[in-house]
Design an enzyme around this catalytic site. Sequence first.
Site, short mmCIF file in Angstrom:
data_model
loop_
_atom_site.label_atom_id
_atom_site.label_comp_id
_atom_site.label_asym_id
_atom_site.label_seq_id
_atom_site.Cartn_x
_atom_site.Cartn_y
_atom_site.Cartn_z
N HIS A 59 97.07 32.78 66.05
CA HIS A 59 98.11 32.10 65.73
C HIS A 59 99.51 31.89 66.83
CE1 HIS A 59 99.03 36.42 64.88
NE2 HIS A 59 100.63 36.38 63.90
N HIS B 161 102.39 33.04 66.96
CA HIS B 161 103.58 34.14 66.84
C HIS B 161 103.57 34.03 67.99
CE1 HIS B 161 104.44 34.57 61.90
NE2 HIS B 161 104.64 33.96 62.80
N ASP C 114 103.40 37.96 70.05
CA ASP C 114 102.72 38.59 70.11
C ASP C 114 101.58 38.69 70.57
OD1 ASP C 114 103.32 38.52 67.29
OD2 ASP C 114 103.06 40.44 67.07
N HIS C 115 100.92 37.46 69.56
CA HIS C 115 99.85 37.19 69.97
C HIS C 115 99.16 36.32 70.92
CE1 HIS C 115 98.12 39.57 66.29
NE2 HIS C 115 99.49 39.06 66.17
N HIS D 74 98.55 33.97 56.42
CA HIS D 74 100.05 34.71 57.28
C HIS D 74 101.24 33.65 57.13
CE1 HIS D 74 101.77 37.72 59.96
NE2 HIS D 74 102.21 36.97 60.68
N ASP E 124 96.15 38.16 62.41
CA ASP E 124 97.08 38.72 61.51
C ASP E 124 96.82 38.30 59.85
OD1 ASP E 124 98.43 40.18 63.50
OD2 ASP E 124 100.28 39.01 63.07
N HIS F 213 96.70 46.59 65.73
CA HIS F 213 98.23 46.71 65.35
C HIS F 213 98.67 46.72 64.98
CE1 HIS F 213 100.66 42.88 63.56
NE2 HIS F 213 100.34 42.09 64.83
#
Length: 306
Positions: free
Chosen positions: A64, A66, A68-69, A141, A212, A270
Amino acid sequence: MELTFLGTSAGVPTRTRNMTSIILNLQQPTRAEMWLFDCGEGTQHQFLHTPYHPGKLNKIFITHLHGDHLFGLPGLLCSRSMQGNSLPLTLYGPKGLKEFVETALRLSGSWTDYPLTIIEVGPGLVFDEEGYRVTAYPLSHPVECYGYRIAQHDKPGTLDAAQLIADGVPPGPLFHQLKRGQRVELADGRVIDGSRYLGPSTPGKTLAIFGDTAPCPQALEMARGADVMVHETTLEQAMAEKANSRGHSSSQQTAALAKEAGVGTLIATHFSSRYDAEGCLRMLAECREIFPNTLLAEDFMVYKMA
């Protein structure tokens, strides 16, 4: 298949955990094949502490969008060019990935000197080729998010060369075709069916790598029967409600999924940055109360699927 965890933190890095990223080394018998799942900030730096090099990557899967990914992706793509790598690279991810990459490269005046293909996926089959079937599953998510199920094709059984020779089939290149279960015609006109000379096939391994997610029905479908499940464990069980409200899972929710799905091994990852080493061990204990065969992922941990 061998996993190397480059980052195991959620949201922000800690002193011991970088942002989410996992290398999957497929260890193909005829050629190298290396995939990356997610590319959080600092991923290319994490590579420096491993035997691997980003220039050898064949595919990158983004769960996805976001940060942090994802925020490590532009830098990794550019460094790959600066280091003179020419190996083609294919990116897979949700809608918006193509725009993100192209915008980041355009605004920074950057480019890639190697063939770069970006494929935006939806639920269902991503590809089935070269010995592996990859399927994307939609998760729960706040933004579009997928998990990827990687199923290795079954390995053909051992070819009974002695019986072939006894039946008058000369050793040579034909054996390679017969090993694949193909039918071949001999010089004398006989047609030999390779499948009749193969022993039992060996079932391929299955790996489920989650993005996530809060608990959802699709997660069970994705994980069912997997040899290894890699799943987020953002918060401890006492904070399950908070985790779910933000599209995440708690320790025991993850373990319960592993148990219900009948997976072989759960690798929890995670973790919220609020947890130090002791806190992560506490979550591991919570997981093992429900699913004993749980491992705690740490940066640079290597797990080989036997």
